[in-house]
Design a protein around this motif. Structure first.
Motif, PDB file in Angstrom:
ATOM      1  N   TYR A 252     -15.980  15.461 -22.506  1.00 36.96           N
ATOM      2  CA  TYR A 252     -14.856  16.177 -21.899  1.00 36.96           C
ATOM      3  C   TYR A 252     -15.315  17.127 -20.804  1.00 36.96           C
ATOM      4  CZ  TYR A 252     -11.444  14.360 -25.212  1.00 36.96           C
ATOM      5  OH  TYR A 252     -10.604  13.542 -25.907  1.00 36.96           O
ATOM      6  N   LEU A 253     -16.513  17.681 -20.953  1.00 34.66           N
ATOM      7  CA  LEU A 253     -17.023  18.560 -19.903  1.00 34.66           C
ATOM      8  C   LEU A 253     -17.244  17.791 -18.610  1.00 34.66           C
ATOM      9  CD1 LEU A 253     -17.940  21.432 -19.241  1.00 34.66           C
ATOM     10  CD2 LEU A 253     -20.248  20.779 -19.933  1.00 34.66           C
ATOM     11  N   THR A 254     -17.704  16.549 -18.715  1.00 32.17           N
ATOM     12  CA  THR A 254     -17.923  15.741 -17.512  1.00 32.17           C
ATOM     13  C   THR A 254     -16.623  15.195 -16.943  1.00 32.17           C
ATOM     14  OG1 THR A 254     -18.300  13.756 -18.873  1.00 32.17           O
ATOM     15  CG2 THR A 254     -20.234  15.066 -18.268  1.00 32.17           C
ATOM     16  N   ARG A 255     -15.578  15.097 -17.778  1.00 27.22           N
ATOM     17  CA  ARG A 255     -14.313  14.543 -17.315  1.00 27.22           C
ATOM     18  C   ARG A 255     -13.370  15.597 -16.737  1.00 27.22           C
ATOM     19  NH1 ARG A 255     -14.749  10.222 -15.600  1.00 27.22           N
ATOM     20  NH2 ARG A 255     -12.495   9.877 -15.717  1.00 27.22           N
ATOM     21  N   VAL A 256     -13.688  16.879 -16.925  1.00 30.87           N
ATOM     22  CA  VAL A 256     -12.872  17.931 -16.315  1.00 30.87           C
ATOM     23  C   VAL A 256     -12.842  17.707 -14.807  1.00 30.87           C
ATOM     24  CG1 VAL A 256     -12.712  20.409 -15.893  1.00 30.87           C
ATOM     25  CG2 VAL A 256     -13.295  19.573 -18.159  1.00 30.87           C
ATOM     26  N   VAL A 257     -11.706  17.954 -14.189  1.00 26.50           N
ATOM     27  CA  VAL A 257     -11.428  17.465 -12.845  1.00 26.50           C
ATOM     28  C   VAL A 257     -12.417  17.953 -11.797  1.00 26.50           C
ATOM     29  CG1 VAL A 257      -9.680  17.367 -11.026  1.00 26.50           C
ATOM     30  CG2 VAL A 257      -8.994  17.285 -13.425  1.00 26.50           C
ATOM     31  N   SER A 258     -12.749  19.257 -11.806  1.00 24.10           N
ATOM     32  CA  SER A 258     -13.563  19.814 -10.726  1.00 24.10           C
ATOM     33  C   SER A 258     -14.781  20.546 -11.287  1.00 24.10           C
ATOM     34  CB  SER A 258     -12.736  20.778  -9.872  1.00 24.10           C
ATOM     35  OG  SER A 258     -12.398  21.934 -10.623  1.00 24.10           O
TER      36      SER A 258
ATOM     37  N   ALA B 274     -10.846  -4.389 -33.628  1.00 25.50           N
ATOM     38  CA  ALA B 274     -12.165  -4.840 -33.176  1.00 25.50           C
ATOM     39  C   ALA B 274     -13.276  -4.080 -33.905  1.00 25.50           C
ATOM     40  CB  ALA B 274     -12.293  -4.637 -31.668  1.00 25.50           C
ATOM     41  N   LYS B 275     -14.473  -4.615 -33.763  1.00 24.26           N
ATOM     42  CA  LYS B 275     -15.635  -3.959 -34.337  1.00 24.26           C
ATOM     43  C   LYS B 275     -16.337  -3.151 -33.251  1.00 24.26           C
ATOM     44  CE  LYS B 275     -16.478  -7.440 -37.927  1.00 24.26           C
ATOM     45  NZ  LYS B 275     -17.479  -8.391 -38.503  1.00 24.26           N
ATOM     46  N   GLY B 276     -16.957  -2.064 -33.681  1.00 22.12           N
ATOM     47  CA  GLY B 276     -17.655  -1.230 -32.715  1.00 22.12           C
ATOM     48  C   GLY B 276     -18.264  -0.023 -33.382  1.00 22.12           C
ATOM     49  N   LEU B 277     -18.906   0.822 -32.587  1.00 19.76           N
ATOM     50  CA  LEU B 277     -19.600   1.990 -33.106  1.00 19.76           C
ATOM     51  C   LEU B 277     -18.604   3.097 -33.445  1.00 19.76           C
ATOM     52  CD1 LEU B 277     -22.349   3.360 -33.636  1.00 19.76           C
ATOM     53  CD2 LEU B 277     -22.282   4.181 -31.265  1.00 19.76           C
ATOM     54  N   SER B 278     -18.767   3.670 -34.636  1.00 15.94           N
ATOM     55  CA  SER B 278     -17.936   4.791 -35.062  1.00 15.94           C
ATOM     56  C   SER B 278     -18.844   5.887 -35.608  1.00 15.94           C
ATOM     57  CB  SER B 278     -16.945   4.360 -36.152  1.00 15.94           C
ATOM     58  OG  SER B 278     -16.071   3.367 -35.659  1.00 15.94           O
ATOM     59  N   LEU B 279     -18.626   7.116 -35.132  1.00 14.32           N
ATOM     60  CA  LEU B 279     -19.467   8.232 -35.533  1.00 14.32           C
ATOM     61  C   LEU B 279     -18.602   9.397 -35.969  1.00 14.32           C
ATOM     62  CD1 LEU B 279     -22.004   8.262 -32.554  1.00 14.32           C
ATOM     63  CD2 LEU B 279     -22.408   7.305 -34.823  1.00 14.32           C
ATOM     64  N   ALA B 280     -19.141  10.218 -36.871  1.00 15.93           N
ATOM     65  CA  ALA B 280     -18.449  11.430 -37.303  1.00 15.93           C
ATOM     66  C   ALA B 280     -19.492  12.483 -37.638  1.00 15.93           C
ATOM     67  CB  ALA B 280     -17.559  11.153 -38.509  1.00 15.93           C
ATOM     68  N   GLY B 281     -19.159  13.751 -37.336  1.00 14.35           N
ATOM     69  CA  GLY B 281     -20.079  14.828 -37.664  1.00 14.35           C
ATOM     70  C   GLY B 281     -20.469  15.652 -36.456  1.00 14.35           C
ATOM     71  N   PHE B 282     -21.617  16.330 -36.585  1.00 15.41           N
ATOM     72  CA  PHE B 282     -22.067  17.248 -35.538  1.00 15.41           C
ATOM     73  C   PHE B 282     -22.472  16.501 -34.263  1.00 15.41           C
ATOM     74  CE2 PHE B 282     -25.530  19.700 -33.506  1.00 15.41           C
ATOM     75  CZ  PHE B 282     -24.797  20.835 -33.163  1.00 15.41           C
ATOM     76  N   ILE B 283     -23.155  15.359 -34.412  1.00 15.68           N
ATOM     77  CA  ILE B 283     -23.550  14.579 -33.229  1.00 15.68           C
ATOM     78  C   ILE B 283     -22.313  14.130 -32.461  1.00 15.68           C
ATOM     79  CG2 ILE B 283     -24.754  12.522 -32.414  1.00 15.68           C
ATOM     80  CD1 ILE B 283     -26.596  14.688 -33.490  1.00 15.68           C
ATOM     81  N   SER B 284     -21.314  13.715 -33.195  1.00 15.02           N
ATOM     82  CA  SER B 284     -20.060  13.313 -32.553  1.00 15.02           C
ATOM     83  C   SER B 284     -19.419  14.492 -31.827  1.00 15.02           C
ATOM     84  CB  SER B 284     -19.077  12.772 -33.602  1.00 15.02           C
ATOM     85  OG  SER B 284     -19.606  11.632 -34.242  1.00 15.02           O
ATOM     86  N   TRP B 285     -19.549  15.685 -32.399  1.00 11.33           N
ATOM     87  CA  TRP B 285     -18.995  16.876 -31.740  1.00 11.33           C
ATOM     88  C   TRP B 285     -19.720  17.138 -30.424  1.00 11.33           C
ATOM     89  CZ3 TRP B 285     -21.242  21.736 -30.743  1.00 11.33           C
ATOM     90  CH2 TRP B 285     -20.340  22.755 -30.360  1.00 11.33           C
ATOM     91  N   LEU B 286     -21.035  16.961 -30.385  1.00  9.98           N
ATOM     92  CA  LEU B 286     -21.782  17.117 -29.130  1.00  9.98           C
ATOM     93  C   LEU B 286     -21.343  16.078 -28.101  1.00  9.98           C
ATOM     94  CD1 LEU B 286     -25.413  17.842 -30.431  1.00  9.98           C
ATOM     95  CD2 LEU B 286     -23.777  19.473 -29.447  1.00  9.98           C
TER      96      LEU B 286
END
Length: 555
Positions: free
Chosen positions: A524-530, A506-518
């Protein structure tokens, strides 16, 4: 004496009966001819007698005696001695341990009564199992969770713990915090054990504790009856039956795996500085090889290159020029990502000092890998990350299998061939007749399935369908539909990849670099369980940024 004489008289008529008498009673009559109460009052006696199959009428009479109330034996002139009065009595009890192998005699939780809440048994504490536990309504159900670990692992950040970017506790959440009823509700329990078998007809699971130290029997086994069974036991690393992988390679799926990798890495760094170590041996000790170019392998390679560039060069100056990382992949790395992102990752890892090799492992030895083209690759640390497959437990279950060997399920996560059994996560896949593809073994897939099944169970509970065999005519609503939210991977040095396409083509947005790292870190910080673990992760990241990674080797 009367019972013994009766048995002996019957034995004269049949060789088989004589064998039974010798086996059953020969060791259990003390020197005074007294039948030990340790035998007669135990389940061992009645079980042995009940299992004797013979047309002999005297053995039939022994079976009747086995079911009699012990108090009635006084009128028959049979005297009993107090338990353990004679040494033989104690020996009887010890010899009866083999009867515990009979599932009908195992201790455990019996079937729920009509006035009790239905019991849901959950096997596993991975993404699917824990998300299901979190969403299940404990006002409607009692829960029993059985797993060899008492926590959930936030696997996307596990690679960071291997080099000290994060502490191990930051990626582990106790299951009792995910579902408080397991520690507080009177009829809900967590058992630190592995499931060894399931009886679908009896609605029972059979388990063995992870350790039997200090327990009455070794191994210690028990059973749990269920109204609904949810199998979320996860998967195992794929080794493709290559010789030496299990013996010499480290995997990266559990916290203890990350601990082993960290200890091995730091040990090799320190050992290589000892006097008398040749340059060739230093290069081998400090050669870190990663097999598998998926997200886990790439992220670990990126973390390792960061550790080398920022910490090893500063704190291990004597050996800094010897340490290196090699990533071996049979095809292209990150094959599920966009082509442009794959090319970016290849260039960035190469620039960071990671050597990329395309090859197939033929054999793993204690100090070297042999590739299919005959190349020998010496190593000091070997991390194996080539995907996952069904576990031995899943393979052994007599259930329909989906493509790939997973437990086959329908659109509602039900196992169609049996009642009240559900499967989800890495151990489950859609059957071919559903017309759906087997979903990838990803955390977001497992989490979504766990959420769906919890909502389904809550709906079933409201319609009084929680008990065994009671959900046949209940409206289940809409089936499970999975929509891919995208993929992310860190490649080290404050760079990452973000691929938001819903499928590979499929087509969609793909990013790489420092912005992607942020974006990667924020997601992942928001997805941590508690919230507790979010605080741990944030503090660990800040501490590492200011002071560097901790290189203490403990244990």
């Amino acid at each position: 004496m009367a019972l013994a004489r009766l048995a002996r008289s019957g034995a004269r008529n049949s060789f088989a009966a004589d064998s039974v008498v010798r086996r059953v009673f020969g060791n259990y009559i003390d020197q005074k001819g007294v039948l030990s109460e340790a035998l007669y009052g135990s389940k061992c006696y009645s079980s042995l007698v009940r299992n004797v199959s013979s047309p002999n009428r005297h053995l039939g009479y022994l079976q009747e005696l086995g079911g009699m109330d012990r108090s009635s034996l006084g009128s028959r002139g049979i005297r009993v001695s107090p338990q353990y009065e004679s040494p033989l009595a104690e020996a009887v009890v010890e010899n009866c341990d083999f009867m515990e192998d009979d599932d009908s005699h195992l201790a455990g939780l019996e079937a729920t009564k009509p006035n009790e809440k239905p019991r849901v048994v959950v096997l596993g504490t991975g993404w699917a199992g824990c998300r299901f536990l979190k969403g299940l309504n404990t006002e409607q159900y009692d829960i029993v969770c059985i797993s060899p670990r008492n926590h959930m692992v936030f696997t996307p950040l596990l690679a960071s713990t291997c080099v000290g970017t994060l502490e191990f506790r930051s990626v582990a959440e106790p299951v009792s915090r995910i579902q408080p009823a397991l520690g507080g509700s009177p009829n809900s329990y967590f058992y630190l054990a592995s499931c060894t078998g399931v009886d679908m007809d009896k609605h029972e699971v059979y388990c063995e504790t992870v350790s039997s130290e200090g327990l009455p029997r070794q191994p210690y086994r028990f059973k749990v009856a269920y109204d609904k069974l949810v199998i979320a036991s996860g998967s195992e690393p794929l080794t493709f039956n290559i010789n030496g992988v299990k013996e010499h390679a480290s995997f990266l799926r559990e916290v203890n795996h990350a601990q082993e990798i960290r200890k091995k890495l730091l040990l090799n760094l320190m050992l290589s500085e000892n006097p008398g170590i040749s340059e060739e041996e230093k290069k081998r000790l400090l050669h870190c090889v990663v097999i598998g170019g998926g997200p886990t392998g790439v992220e670990f390679s990126g973390e390792l290159s960061d550790f080398i560039m920022k910490d090893v060069r500063e704190r291990y100056a004597h050996v800094k020029d010897y340490i290196c990382v090699t990533l071996i992949e049979a095809n292209e790395i990150l094959s599920s990502f966009d082509v442009g992102l794959r090319q970016y990752a290849t260039k960035h890892l190469t620039k960071s000092g990671v050597r990329l090799v395309r090859g197939i492992v033929k054999e793993v030895q204690a100090k070297q890998i042999i590739l299919s083209d005959g190349t020998n690759v010496p190593y000091g640390l070997l991390v194996w990350s080539t995907g996952v497959g069904p576990s031995e437990f899943v393979k052994a279950l007599d259930l329909p299998k989906a493509p790939g060997g997973r437990i086959g399920v329908d659109e509602y996560m039900r196992v169609p061939s049996v009642e009240d059994v559900f499967a989800l996560g890495d151990c489950a896949g859609f059957l071919e007749q559903t017309g759906k593809q087997v979903l990838p073994a990803l955390a977001q897939v497992a989490e979504r399935e766990g959420k769906f099944l919890a909502e389904l169970f809550n709906k079933i509970g409201k319609q009084e369908g929680g008990k065994a065999f009671s959900a046949k005519n209940i409206d289940l609503g809409d089936p499970f539909i999975y929509k891919h939210l995208g993929s992310m991977a860190s490649v080290g040095r404050y760079k990452a990849l973000v691929d938001l396409r819903q499928s590979k083509d499929a087509k969609g947005l793909s990013l790489a670099g420092f912005i992607s790292w942020l974006i990667w870190r924020s997601a992942y910080l928001t997805r941590v369980v508690s919230w507790r673990n979010r605080l741990y992760v944030a503090v660990n990241w800040a501490t590492t940024f200011v002071f560097g990674r901790d290189n203490s080797r403990i244990g």
